[in-house]
Design an enzyme around this catalytic site. Structure first.
Site: not given
Ligand SMILES: [Zn+2]
Length: 391
Positions: A184, A268, A348
Site C-alpha cells: 500500500d 495499487e 494501511d
C-alpha cells in the site's frame, strides 16, 4: 528487455560549450519541424512525415553551419523525437482523449538532451568518445559490455550525464511463486505491506522538501526579468535535482529489497487510484516517487523472472481483508475495525492485504496451481474459517 544505464560525465569547459550548442541547435530544429508540420496541416491539410523532413535536411544543412557541425545521426534523432511526439498526439486523439494537445514547442529549459541513435560513441576506460566532440571523462559505476543501442547526453542544470540503452536477453519467468507481498502506498509511510512492515520517507527527503518550499518562496519574491530571479531559478532547479537524486537512490534500494525477498509483488494501479482528494503539500514529490518505485520494481522483477501486478485500488482501504465487509472510513481513521468479523487492523495493513488478494486473483491459472494457497490469503485464511465457525 531494455535497460538504461546512467553515468555522470565531466566535460571540460570547451566541451561543455559544444554540448550546450548542440542541444540548442537540436532544440531550434525540433521547434522548426513542429512549425512546419503545423503550417502544412493548417494551410493545405497535408501531413508531413518523418521521411519528408529527413529528405529536406541536406538542403537545409547547406545554409546552416550550426546544423552541419552536429553529428548527422543526432540530427536524425531530433526528427524521430518530433515524429514520436506526433504519434503520441495522434494516439491520444484516437483514444478519445479530449485534452490531447498538439505537440508543444520546447523552451530553453525544456530541451536538455541529444541522442546518438546507433553509433558515434564508444566507452574506453574512463573515457567516453563522442564523434565530432571528443573524449569526455566518464564515471562508470558498473560495466556494460552488452548490446548498447543508443547513447543520450543529458544536461541537468550544471551537471552532465550519459545514458546508454541496452538490450538484455529476457530472463525465464519463475514457474512457482513461493513468496508474495502486497504494497500500500501512502504519504506518512511510503509503503505499508500486508505483513505490517512500514517504510517511512527518509528524513533527508523531508529536509530537502522543506528547503525546496523555502527557495520557491524566495523565487516568488524576486522581480520578473531580474538577474536575481534567474539566479534563484537556478538554485530552485538544483534543489529539485537533489531531491530527484535522493529519491532515485532511495527507490533503487527499496525496489531491490522488494524484488530480492519476493517472487510476486502487488501494487495499487496508480492510474486508477485517485490521490487528488489528499491536499498534501508534498504530494507532487511523493507522487513522482511512487511511480518511480513501481517502475524500478517492475524492471528489476523482470530481470529476475519475478512478477509485479498492478491491482485495482478502489475500495481496498474500506473492505475488510478477512470477511469483505465494507467499513466506511474518513482519511483520518487510521484503524480498521470490522463489526462483522471483529478484525482490528492498521488501516494501511488491511489495505495492503486486500491489494495482495486482488493481485493473486489476477495471476494466470497455471501459476495459481503451483503456488501454495495459504500464501495467497496469508493469516486471514485462518481467521476466516474461525469467523465462519463462530457464525
Ligand atoms: Zn471483517
Amino acid at each position: 528487455m531494455k535497460r538504461t544505464y546512467k553515468f555522470r560525465i565531466y566535460p571540460t569547459k570547451d566541451q561543455e560549450a559544444i554540448l550546450n550548442r548542440w542541444i540548442e541547435t537540436c532544440r531550434v530544429l525540433y521547434n522548426d519541424c513542429i512549425t512546419e508540420r503545423r503550417d502544412a496541416w493548417k494551410q493545405c491539410r497535408k501531413s508531413i512525415s518523418c521521411y519528408d523532413q529527413a529528405n529536406q535536411l541536406p538542403e537545409i544543412k547547406k545554409f546552416d553551419d550550426g546544423l552541419r557541425s552536429v553529428h548527422s545521426q543526432v540530427i536524425q534523432d531530433v526528427l524521430r523525437r518530433v515524429d514520436k511526439a506526433y504519434q503520441n498526439f495522434y494516439r491520444r486523439v484516437r483514444n478519445g482523449d479530449r485534452k490531447a494537445g498538439f505537440p508543444r514547442y520546447k523552451g530553453k529549459n525544456r530541451y536538455d538532451s541529444f541522442t546518438y541513435p546507433q553509433s558515434g560513441f564508444e566507452i574506453r576506460g574512463d573515457k567516453l568518445t563522442l564523434s565530432k566532440i571528443g573524449d569526455i571523462k566518464i564515471k562508470q559505476h558498473r560495466a556494460i559490455e552488452e548490446n548498447v543501442k543508443t547513447c543520450t547526453i543529458k544536461r541537468d542544470v550544471d551537471q552532465w550525464y550519459a545514458c546508454f540503452s541496452v538490450e538484455l536477453p529476457d530472463a525465464p519467468m519463475k514457474e512457482r511463486i513461493e513468496s508474495a507481498i502486497g504494497v500500500d502506498l501512502g504519504l506518512t509511510s511510503i509503503i505499508t505491506t500486508n505483513t505490517g512492515e512500514k517504510v517511512d520517507p527518509p528524513t533527508y527527503l523531508r529536509k530537502s522538501g522543506k528547503k525546496l518550499s523555502r527557495e520557491q518562496r524566495r523565487l516568488s519574491r524576486k522581480r520578473e526579468g531580474s538577474s536575481n530571479r534567474e539566479k534563484q531559478k537556478r538554485i530552485v532547479r538544483r534543489v529539485h535535482r537533489k531531491i530527484r537524486n535522493q529519491r532515485t537512490d532511495f527507490n533503487h534500494k527499496l525496489s531491490r529489497d522488494l524484488v530480492n525477498n519476493n517472487d510476486l509483488i502487488v501494487f495499487e494501479d496508480l492510474s486508477i487510484k485517485n490521490m487528488l482528494q489528499n491536499h498534501h503539500l508534498a504530494k507532487s514529490i511523493f507522487d513522482a516517487g511512487w511511480h518511480q518505485l513501481q517502475r524500478f520494481t517492475a524492471y528489476k522483477a523482470e530481470e529476475a523472472g519475478k512478477y509485479v501486478i498492478f491491482a485495482d485500488p478502489n475500495g481496498t482501504s474500506i473492505e475488510c481483508s478477512v470477511c469483505g465487509y465494507r467499513v466506511e472510513k474518513t482519511l483520518a481513521t487510521r484503524v480498521h475495525r470490522c463489526p462483522e468479523c471483529g478484525l482490528i487492523e492498521d488501516r494501511d495493513v488491511n489495505a495492503a492485504k486486500n491489494i495482495l488478494k486482488r493481485g493473486c486473483e489476477c495471476l494466470p491459472q497455471e501459476l495459481r496451481e503451483t503456488t501454495p494457497v495459504e500464501m495467497f490469503v496469508g493469516t486471514s485464511m485462518k481467521q476466516e474459517t474461525l469467523c465462519v465457525s463462530e457464525g
